[in-house]
Design an enzyme around this catalytic site. Structure first.
Site, PDB file in Angstrom:
ATOM      1  N   GLU A   1      -0.080  -9.723  -1.324  1.00 29.00           N
ATOM      2  CA  GLU A   1      -1.468 -10.207  -1.240  1.00 29.00           C
ATOM      3  C   GLU A   1      -2.101 -10.308  -2.635  1.00 29.00           C
ATOM      4  OE1 GLU A   1      -2.235  -7.212   1.852  1.00 29.00           O
ATOM      5  OE2 GLU A   1      -3.201  -8.817   2.985  1.00 29.00           O
TER       6      GLU A   1
ATOM      7  N   ALA B   1       0.858  -1.182   0.000  1.00 30.05           N
ATOM      8  CA  ALA B   1       0.000   0.000   0.000  1.00 30.05           C
ATOM      9  C   ALA B   1       0.895   1.233   0.000  1.00 30.05           C
ATOM     10  CB  ALA B   1      -0.882  -0.003   1.233  1.00 30.05           C
TER      11      ALA B   1
ATOM     12  N   GLU C   1       3.579  -5.506   7.273  1.00 33.30           N
ATOM     13  CA  GLU C   1       2.613  -4.639   7.955  1.00 33.30           C
ATOM     14  C   GLU C   1       2.901  -4.487   9.440  1.00 33.30           C
ATOM     15  OE1 GLU C   1       1.909  -6.831   5.635  1.00 33.30           O
ATOM     16  OE2 GLU C   1       0.390  -6.036   4.267  1.00 33.30           O
TER      17      GLU C   1
ATOM     18  N   GLY D   1       0.418  -5.387   0.461  1.00 32.58           N
ATOM     19  CA  GLY D   1      -0.654  -5.527  -0.535  1.00 32.58           C
ATOM     20  C   GLY D   1      -0.166  -6.132  -1.842  1.00 32.58           C
TER      21      GLY D   1
HETATM   22  N1  DAK Z   1       4.482   3.458  -0.326  1.00 28.56           N
HETATM   23  C1  DAK Z   1       4.902   4.665  -0.783  1.00 28.56           C
HETATM   24  N2  DAK Z   1       6.114   4.883  -1.337  1.00 28.56           N
HETATM   25  C2  DAK Z   1       6.946   3.832  -1.392  1.00 28.56           C
HETATM   26  C3  DAK Z   1       6.589   2.556  -0.917  1.00 28.56           C
HETATM   27  C4  DAK Z   1       5.283   2.376  -0.375  1.00 28.56           C
HETATM   28  N3  DAK Z   1       4.839   1.182   0.052  1.00 28.56           N
HETATM   29  N4  DAK Z   1       7.623   1.728  -1.114  1.00 28.56           N
HETATM   30  C5  DAK Z   1       8.600   2.474  -1.683  1.00 28.56           C
HETATM   31  N5  DAK Z   1       8.189   3.739  -1.863  1.00 28.56           N
HETATM   32  C6  DAK Z   1       8.931   4.844  -2.429  1.00 28.56           C
HETATM   33  C7  DAK Z   1      10.012   5.331  -1.469  1.00 28.56           C
HETATM   34  O1  DAK Z   1       9.481   6.237  -0.522  1.00 28.56           O
HETATM   35  C8  DAK Z   1      10.960   6.021  -2.436  1.00 28.56           C
HETATM   36  O2  DAK Z   1      10.422   7.285  -2.789  1.00 28.56           O
HETATM   37  P1  DAK Z   1      11.362   8.602  -2.898  1.00 28.56           P
HETATM   38  O3  DAK Z   1      12.011   8.718  -1.567  1.00 28.56           O
HETATM   39  O4  DAK Z   1      12.321   8.260  -4.012  1.00 28.56           O
HETATM   40  O5  DAK Z   1      10.403   9.688  -3.253  1.00 28.56           O
HETATM   41  C9  DAK Z   1      10.889   5.141  -3.668  1.00 28.56           C
HETATM   42  O6  DAK Z   1       9.669   4.411  -3.568  1.00 28.56           O
HETATM   43  C10 DAK Z   1      12.030   4.127  -3.758  1.00 28.56           C
HETATM   44  O7  DAK Z   1      12.060   3.406  -2.516  1.00 28.56           O
HETATM   45  P2  DAK Z   1      13.371   3.290  -1.598  1.00 28.56           P
HETATM   46  O8  DAK Z   1      14.275   4.458  -1.826  1.00 28.56           O
HETATM   47  O9  DAK Z   1      12.920   3.015  -0.223  1.00 28.56           O
HETATM   48  O10 DAK Z   1      14.049   1.999  -2.258  1.00 28.56           O
HETATM   49  P3  DAK Z   1      14.980   0.960  -1.521  1.00 28.56           P
HETATM   50  O11 DAK Z   1      15.508   0.099  -2.597  1.00 28.56           O
HETATM   51  O12 DAK Z   1      15.975   1.605  -0.603  1.00 28.56           O
HETATM   52  O13 DAK Z   1      14.006   0.084  -0.603  1.00 28.56           O
HETATM   53  C11 DAK Z   1      11.970  -1.180  -0.145  1.00 28.56           C
HETATM   54  C12 DAK Z   1      12.970  -0.696  -1.207  1.00 28.56           C
HETATM   55  C13 DAK Z   1      10.823  -1.880  -0.849  1.00 28.56           C
HETATM   56  C14 DAK Z   1      12.678  -2.199   0.782  1.00 28.56           C
HETATM   57  C15 DAK Z   1      11.506   0.031   0.711  1.00 28.56           C
HETATM   58  O14 DAK Z   1      11.065   1.022  -0.216  1.00 28.56           O
HETATM   59  C16 DAK Z   1      10.359  -0.313   1.599  1.00 28.56           C
HETATM   60  O15 DAK Z   1      10.562  -0.879   2.681  1.00 28.56           O
HETATM   61  N6  DAK Z   1       9.148   0.082   1.190  1.00 28.56           N
HETATM   62  C17 DAK Z   1       7.969  -0.076   2.016  1.00 28.56           C
HETATM   63  C18 DAK Z   1       7.487  -1.504   2.030  1.00 28.56           C
HETATM   64  C19 DAK Z   1       6.220  -1.607   2.860  1.00 28.56           C
HETATM   65  O16 DAK Z   1       6.302  -1.534   4.103  1.00 28.56           O
HETATM   66  N7  DAK Z   1       5.101  -1.659   2.167  1.00 28.56           N
HETATM   67  C20 DAK Z   1       3.806  -1.460   2.786  1.00 28.56           C
HETATM   68  C21 DAK Z   1       3.343  -2.706   3.418  1.00 28.56           C
HETATM   69  S1  DAK Z   1       1.844  -2.369   4.280  1.00 28.56           S
HETATM   70  C22 DAK Z   1      -5.635  -1.966   4.213  1.00 28.56           C
HETATM   71  C23 DAK Z   1      -5.370  -3.093   3.496  1.00 28.56           C
HETATM   72  C24 DAK Z   1      -4.098  -3.354   3.083  1.00 28.56           C
HETATM   73  C25 DAK Z   1      -3.053  -2.511   3.430  1.00 28.56           C
HETATM   74  C26 DAK Z   1      -3.338  -1.383   4.135  1.00 28.56           C
HETATM   75  C27 DAK Z   1      -4.616  -1.100   4.530  1.00 28.56           C
HETATM   76  N8  DAK Z   1      -6.945  -1.709   4.663  1.00 28.56           N
HETATM   77  C28 DAK Z   1      -7.888  -2.836   4.657  1.00 28.56           C
HETATM   78  C29 DAK Z   1      -7.351  -0.428   5.105  1.00 28.56           C
HETATM   79  C30 DAK Z   1      -1.735  -2.850   3.005  1.00 28.56           C
HETATM   80  C31 DAK Z   1      -0.665  -2.468   3.717  1.00 28.56           C
HETATM   81  C32 DAK Z   1       0.660  -2.695   3.176  1.00 28.56           C
HETATM   82  O17 DAK Z   1       0.880  -3.059   2.045  1.00 28.56           O
END
Ligand code: DAK
Length: 264
Positions: A115, A67, A135, A112
């Site tokens: 998923e 997400a 998450e 997501g």
């Molecule tokens: N959201 C927004 N931006 C993201 C992102 C994300 N999930 N993942 C990466 N980016 C952005 C980074 O902020 C960065 O942007 P800038 O700084 O360049 O503007 C760009 O993409 C490149 O990322 P990194 O610089 O961080 O790249 P790295 O290679 O260093 O790291 C990484 C890659 C994938 C390990 C890291 O970006 C990371 O940890 N990303 C977040 C992963 C994450 O935690 N994803 C979210 C999981 S929670 C719901 C249902 C479902 C959900 C929510 C609610 N409801 C029922 C209400 C789902 C939740 C999730 O998916």
């Protein structure tokens, strides 16, 4: 198919490819992308010429990095509810799509994104792919079915370890635990996925639909119920032109040509 901002649609020999396209945010799912994804799935279901769907991500770094956390952090409860509904609609529609869906995971499949892959019929991954449900690190839990689909696929305890730690695992490990069917070199992922997709696209629509329905329904039910579903699905196949063609072609010693009606 409509023009989308965050999705790219492509079609070749009955195989549609939908590419998540927000490369600057590693294809993270915001509300706009989810709404487009739902619409695209409706369009694909209505298009009788599409036999197989492949999902992948733009660029060489991510399938979908989860997400969009930037957007998620701003949600009030009503916006969170809307996002949740959009996500559930899209992922439910994906799982129930009457055609086979293959995820070609070309990098990060997190939260997501993982998923979405779990709601596909099977997953091929590039060597650099990483899977995880992070998450827990955000103080939340998987919200698009991850707590349900992952244990059904890889077992309860393996799933709990991934969900409780939020750790990422490489494609090779995802293959070992049954989350991924094949691991491929990055530059051959799409070609190999397309090869499998084209081979499936040659099969009958009715039998593919029946097989998907029987497996999906049966794995969530007890064996007797699952077998009863199979009995009816088998009977449905026998009413189709495809079954006449398939059995007839065998007896005539020729290759079958399936073009039966998906809704027969
Ligand atoms: N959201 C927004 N931006 C993201 C992102 C994300 N999930 N993942 C990466 N980016 C952005 C980074 O902020 C960065 O942007 P800038 O700084 O360049 O503007 C760009 O993409 C490149 O990322 P990194 O610089 O961080 O790249 P790295 O290679 O260093 O790291 C990484 C890659 C994938 C390990 C890291 O970006 C990371 O940890 N990303 C977040 C992963 C994450 O935690 N994803 C979210 C999981 S929670 C719901 C249902 C479902 C959900 C929510 C609610 N409801 C029922 C209400 C789902 C939740 C999730 O998916």
């Amino acid at each position: 198919m409509k023009d989308f901002e965050h999705l790219v649609f492509d079609m070749d020999q009955g195989v549609a490819t939908l590419t998540f396209h927000r490369p600057k945010a590693l294809n993270a799912l915001n509300a706009a992308l989810l709404a487009e994804f739902s619409q695209a799935l409706r369009d694909i279901e209505d298009d009788e010429s599409i036999r197989v769907l492949v999902l992948t991500g733009a660029g060489d770094k991510a399938f979908v990095a989860g997400a969009d956390i930037t957007e998620l952090a701003t949600f009030n409860p009503l916006q969170a509810r809307k996002f949740s509904r959009l996500g559930h609609q899209a992922i439910g529609a994906l799982q129930d799509l009457p055609i086979p869906v293959i995820a070609a995971v070309n990098g990060y499949a997190l939260g997501g994104g993982c998923e979405i892959a779990l709601a596909c019929d099977f997953v091929y991954a590039s060597e650099n792919a990483q899977f995880g449900l992070p998450e827990i690190n955000l103080g939340i839990i998987p919200g698009f079915g991850g707590t349900q689909r992952l244990p059904r696929l890889i077992g309860k305890n393996m799933a709990k370890e991934l969900i409780f730690t939020g750790k990422m695992i490489p494609a090779s490990e995802a293959r070992e635990i049954g989350l991924v069917n094949r691991v491929l070199a990055s530059d051959s992922l799409l070609a190999e996925t397309a090869k499998t997709a084209r081979s499936i696209a040659q099969k009958g629509k009715v039998s593919l639909r029946a097989a998907k329905h029987a497996v999906n329904t049966g794995t969530d039910a007890d064996l007797a119920t699952g077998c009863a579903v199979e009995v009816d699905a088998f009977a449905l196949c026998m009413a189709s032109e495809d079954a006449k063609e398939g059995t007839g072609a065998f007896l005539d010693k020729r290759k079958p040509s399936f073009d039966g009606n998906r809704d027969a």
